[in-house]
Motif scaffolding. Structure first.
Motif, PDB file in Angstrom:
ATOM      1  N   SER A  28       0.824  -1.204   0.000  1.00  0.00           N
ATOM      2  CA  SER A  28       0.000   0.000   0.000  1.00  0.00           C
ATOM      3  C   SER A  28       0.865   1.264   0.000  1.00  0.00           C
ATOM      4  O   SER A  28       0.583   2.225  -0.736  1.00  0.00           O
ATOM      5  CB  SER A  28      -0.915  -0.012   1.221  1.00  0.00           C
ATOM      6  N   LEU A  29       1.918   1.273   0.809  1.00  0.00           N
ATOM      7  CA  LEU A  29       2.834   2.417   0.863  1.00  0.00           C
ATOM      8  C   LEU A  29       3.442   2.687  -0.506  1.00  0.00           C
ATOM      9  O   LEU A  29       3.479   3.837  -0.968  1.00  0.00           O
ATOM     10  CB  LEU A  29       3.936   2.155   1.888  1.00  0.00           C
ATOM     11  N   LEU A  30       3.912   1.653  -1.173  1.00  0.00           N
ATOM     12  CA  LEU A  30       4.563   1.849  -2.473  1.00  0.00           C
ATOM     13  C   LEU A  30       3.569   2.303  -3.535  1.00  0.00           C
ATOM     14  O   LEU A  30       3.913   3.120  -4.392  1.00  0.00           O
ATOM     15  CB  LEU A  30       5.295   0.573  -2.887  1.00  0.00           C
ATOM     16  N   THR A  31       2.335   1.828  -3.471  1.00  0.00           N
ATOM     17  CA  THR A  31       1.303   2.311  -4.398  1.00  0.00           C
ATOM     18  C   THR A  31       1.078   3.808  -4.179  1.00  0.00           C
ATOM     19  O   THR A  31       0.973   4.573  -5.141  1.00  0.00           O
ATOM     20  CB  THR A  31      -0.001   1.528  -4.198  1.00  0.00           C
ATOM     21  N   GLU A  32       1.045   4.222  -2.916  1.00  0.00           N
ATOM     22  CA  GLU A  32       0.865   5.635  -2.577  1.00  0.00           C
ATOM     23  C   GLU A  32       2.066   6.470  -3.015  1.00  0.00           C
ATOM     24  O   GLU A  32       1.914   7.523  -3.650  1.00  0.00           O
ATOM     25  CB  GLU A  32       0.660   5.771  -1.068  1.00  0.00           C
ATOM     26  N   VAL A  33       3.272   6.009  -2.689  1.00  0.00           N
ATOM     27  CA  VAL A  33       4.502   6.750  -3.007  1.00  0.00           C
ATOM     28  C   VAL A  33       4.640   6.955  -4.513  1.00  0.00           C
ATOM     29  O   VAL A  33       5.023   8.025  -4.969  1.00  0.00           O
ATOM     30  CB  VAL A  33       5.734   6.017  -2.433  1.00  0.00           C
ATOM     31  N   PHE A  34       4.332   5.915  -5.285  1.00  0.00           N
ATOM     32  CA  PHE A  34       4.475   6.000  -6.741  1.00  0.00           C
ATOM     33  C   PHE A  34       3.189   6.465  -7.419  1.00  0.00           C
ATOM     34  O   PHE A  34       3.048   6.335  -8.627  1.00  0.00           O
ATOM     35  CB  PHE A  34       4.963   4.661  -7.309  1.00  0.00           C
ATOM     36  N   GLU A  35       2.288   7.003  -6.630  1.00  0.00           N
ATOM     37  CA  GLU A  35       1.054   7.620  -7.116  1.00  0.00           C
ATOM     38  C   GLU A  35       0.308   6.722  -8.091  1.00  0.00           C
ATOM     39  O   GLU A  35      -0.123   7.146  -9.165  1.00  0.00           O
ATOM     40  CB  GLU A  35       1.356   8.991  -7.719  1.00  0.00           C
ATOM     41  N   ASP A  37       1.440   4.293  -9.861  1.00  0.00           N
ATOM     42  CA  ASP A  37       2.280   3.727 -10.924  1.00  0.00           C
ATOM     43  C   ASP A  37       3.213   2.660 -10.348  1.00  0.00           C
ATOM     44  O   ASP A  37       4.415   2.681 -10.568  1.00  0.00           O
ATOM     45  CB  ASP A  37       3.085   4.839 -11.614  1.00  0.00           C
ATOM     46  N   PHE A  38       2.635   1.748  -9.580  1.00  0.00           N
ATOM     47  CA  PHE A  38       3.381   0.645  -8.981  1.00  0.00           C
ATOM     48  C   PHE A  38       2.473  -0.571  -9.053  1.00  0.00           C
ATOM     49  O   PHE A  38       1.562  -0.741  -8.236  1.00  0.00           O
ATOM     50  CB  PHE A  38       3.751   0.970  -7.525  1.00  0.00           C
ATOM     51  N   GLY A  39       2.692  -1.396 -10.083  1.00  0.00           N
ATOM     52  CA  GLY A  39       1.800  -2.502 -10.357  1.00  0.00           C
ATOM     53  C   GLY A  39       2.243  -3.818  -9.744  1.00  0.00           C
ATOM     54  O   GLY A  39       3.212  -3.885  -8.986  1.00  0.00           O
ATOM     55  N   GLU A  40       1.530  -4.866 -10.111  1.00  0.00           N
ATOM     56  CA  GLU A  40       1.818  -6.204  -9.590  1.00  0.00           C
ATOM     57  C   GLU A  40       3.228  -6.664  -9.940  1.00  0.00           C
ATOM     58  O   GLU A  40       3.893  -7.277  -9.116  1.00  0.00           O
ATOM     59  CB  GLU A  40       0.788  -7.212 -10.084  1.00  0.00           C
ATOM     60  N   HIS A  63      10.047   1.936   2.976  1.00  0.00           N
ATOM     61  CA  HIS A  63      10.316   0.567   2.513  1.00  0.00           C
ATOM     62  C   HIS A  63      11.363   0.604   1.411  1.00  0.00           C
ATOM     63  O   HIS A  63      11.369   1.495   0.562  1.00  0.00           O
ATOM     64  CB  HIS A  63       9.053  -0.076   1.943  1.00  0.00           C
ATOM     65  N   ALA A  64      12.250  -0.376   1.415  1.00  0.00           N
ATOM     66  CA  ALA A  64      13.177  -0.621   0.310  1.00  0.00           C
ATOM     67  C   ALA A  64      13.491  -2.115   0.348  1.00  0.00           C
ATOM     68  O   ALA A  64      13.458  -2.733   1.408  1.00  0.00           O
ATOM     69  CB  ALA A  64      14.453   0.199   0.464  1.00  0.00           C
ATOM     70  N   ALA A  65      13.781  -2.690  -0.809  1.00  0.00           N
ATOM     71  CA  ALA A  65      14.070  -4.121  -0.871  1.00  0.00           C
ATOM     72  C   ALA A  65      15.352  -4.362  -1.657  1.00  0.00           C
ATOM     73  O   ALA A  65      15.745  -3.557  -2.508  1.00  0.00           O
ATOM     74  CB  ALA A  65      12.915  -4.873  -1.525  1.00  0.00           C
ATOM     75  N   GLU A  84      15.030  -2.543  -5.098  1.00  0.00           N
ATOM     76  CA  GLU A  84      13.667  -2.387  -5.607  1.00  0.00           C
ATOM     77  C   GLU A  84      12.782  -1.707  -4.573  1.00  0.00           C
ATOM     78  O   GLU A  84      13.079  -1.734  -3.378  1.00  0.00           O
ATOM     79  CB  GLU A  84      13.054  -3.775  -5.900  1.00  0.00           C
ATOM     80  N   GLY A  85      11.686  -1.144  -5.026  1.00  0.00           N
ATOM     81  CA  GLY A  85      10.619  -0.677  -4.147  1.00  0.00           C
ATOM     82  C   GLY A  85      11.064   0.278  -3.050  1.00  0.00           C
ATOM     83  O   GLY A  85      10.686   0.114  -1.899  1.00  0.00           O
ATOM     84  N   VAL A  86      11.833   1.302  -3.428  1.00  0.00           N
ATOM     85  CA  VAL A  86      12.298   2.290  -2.444  1.00  0.00           C
ATOM     86  C   VAL A  86      11.275   3.414  -2.370  1.00  0.00           C
ATOM     87  O   VAL A  86      10.963   4.052  -3.375  1.00  0.00           O
ATOM     88  CB  VAL A  86      13.673   2.875  -2.836  1.00  0.00           C
ATOM     89  N   GLY A  87      10.766   3.645  -1.168  1.00  0.00           N
ATOM     90  CA  GLY A  87       9.811   4.726  -1.016  1.00  0.00           C
ATOM     91  C   GLY A  87       9.628   5.146   0.423  1.00  0.00           C
ATOM     92  O   GLY A  87       9.711   4.321   1.337  1.00  0.00           O
ATOM     93  N   VAL A  88       9.387   6.430   0.615  1.00  0.00           N
ATOM     94  CA  VAL A  88       9.083   7.007   1.926  1.00  0.00           C
ATOM     95  C   VAL A  88       7.801   7.801   1.755  1.00  0.00           C
ATOM     96  O   VAL A  88       7.630   8.540   0.774  1.00  0.00           O
ATOM     97  CB  VAL A  88      10.232   7.921   2.421  1.00  0.00           C
ATOM     98  N   ARG A  89       6.902   7.635   2.711  1.00  0.00           N
ATOM     99  CA  ARG A  89       5.629   8.355   2.663  1.00  0.00           C
ATOM    100  C   ARG A  89       5.893   9.854   2.494  1.00  0.00           C
ATOM    101  O   ARG A  89       6.816  10.405   3.107  1.00  0.00           O
ATOM    102  CB  ARG A  89       4.847   8.074   3.946  1.00  0.00           C
ATOM    103  N   ALA A  90       5.106  10.508   1.664  1.00  0.00           N
ATOM    104  CA  ALA A  90       5.349  11.906   1.286  1.00  0.00           C
ATOM    105  C   ALA A  90       5.497  12.834   2.484  1.00  0.00           C
ATOM    106  O   ALA A  90       6.377  13.705   2.499  1.00  0.00           O
ATOM    107  CB  ALA A  90       4.234  12.403   0.364  1.00  0.00           C
ATOM    108  N   ASP A  91       4.682  12.663   3.504  1.00  0.00           N
ATOM    109  CA  ASP A  91       4.756  13.565   4.662  1.00  0.00           C
ATOM    110  C   ASP A  91       5.888  13.222   5.627  1.00  0.00           C
ATOM    111  O   ASP A  91       6.056  13.892   6.652  1.00  0.00           O
ATOM    112  CB  ASP A  91       3.425  13.601   5.408  1.00  0.00           C
TER     113      ASP A  91
END
Length: 183
Positions: A28-35, A37-40, A63-65, A84-91
């Motif tokens: 869910s976080l990565l879907t949010e971070v990539f707006e 544009d983060f698919g299956e 999250h990062a993998a 892969e899948g590096v993201g931090v919540r926008a806030d």
């Protein structure tokens, strides 16, 4: 949360040890971070290795993998720790969470792999370069079931973290095949 030195606390956990709630929160976080544009396929690429997680209380905010791949260069197959899948919540950005997660993954790369690699979005280029990752200057390709195919659209977006491998950064770099984005 921070560690005893005041740095963000990062927890490393293998995909096999992720509980269902954490797995769902990361997706869910990565879907949010990539707006959106983060698919299956992108999520699938993030599984099967080590996850670096940052929480604030019960909430997952980063999250990062790191997964194992084989990259071909100079006639050699290099055991590669691929990020892969590096993201931090926008806030929660600009608090050192991304750097702390990458530091942990880089430690694993240096201890277990010939090479670190990743495919960066335009937004991440300066971040990875500032951490000592080197932009790959040569052509990129993918080893498909039908043979090697150039991935010109990925030229300039691939970064490497050399460990033990002697690399010619202007030579060809070939990744193994997978569904979705290959780099």
């Amino acid at each position: 949360m921070t560690d005893s030195n005041g740095a963000p606390a990062v927890h490393l956990v293998h995909t096999a040890d992720l509980d269902a709630a954490t797995r769902a929160a990361a997706r869910s976080l990565l879907t949010e971070v990539f707006e959106g544009d983060f698919g299956e396929d992108d999520w699938e690429h993030s599984l099967g290795g080590v996850h670096a997680l940052v929480r604030e209380g019960p909430e997952l905010v980063g999250h990062a993998a790191l997964v194992q791949r084989r990259l071909l260069h100079g006639g050699r197959a290099l055991r590669t720790g691929y990020v892969e899948g590096v993201g931090v919540r926008a806030d929660r950005r600009r608090r050192g969470y991304g750097a702390a997660m990458m530091a942990e993954l880089e430690r694993v790369v240096r201890g277990a792999y010939d090479l670190g690699a990743l495919g960066s979005s335009d937004e991440g280029l300066a971040f990875y370069a500032s951490r000592g990752w080197r932009r790959w200057l040569g052509p990129t390709s993918v080893l498909t079931p039908a043979g090697a195919v150039r991935t010109e659209e990925d030229d300039g977006c691939v970064f490497v973290l050399p460990v033990a491998a002697g690399l010619d950064p202007r030579g060809e770099l070939v990744c193994d095949w997978r569904e979705g984005d290959v780099w």
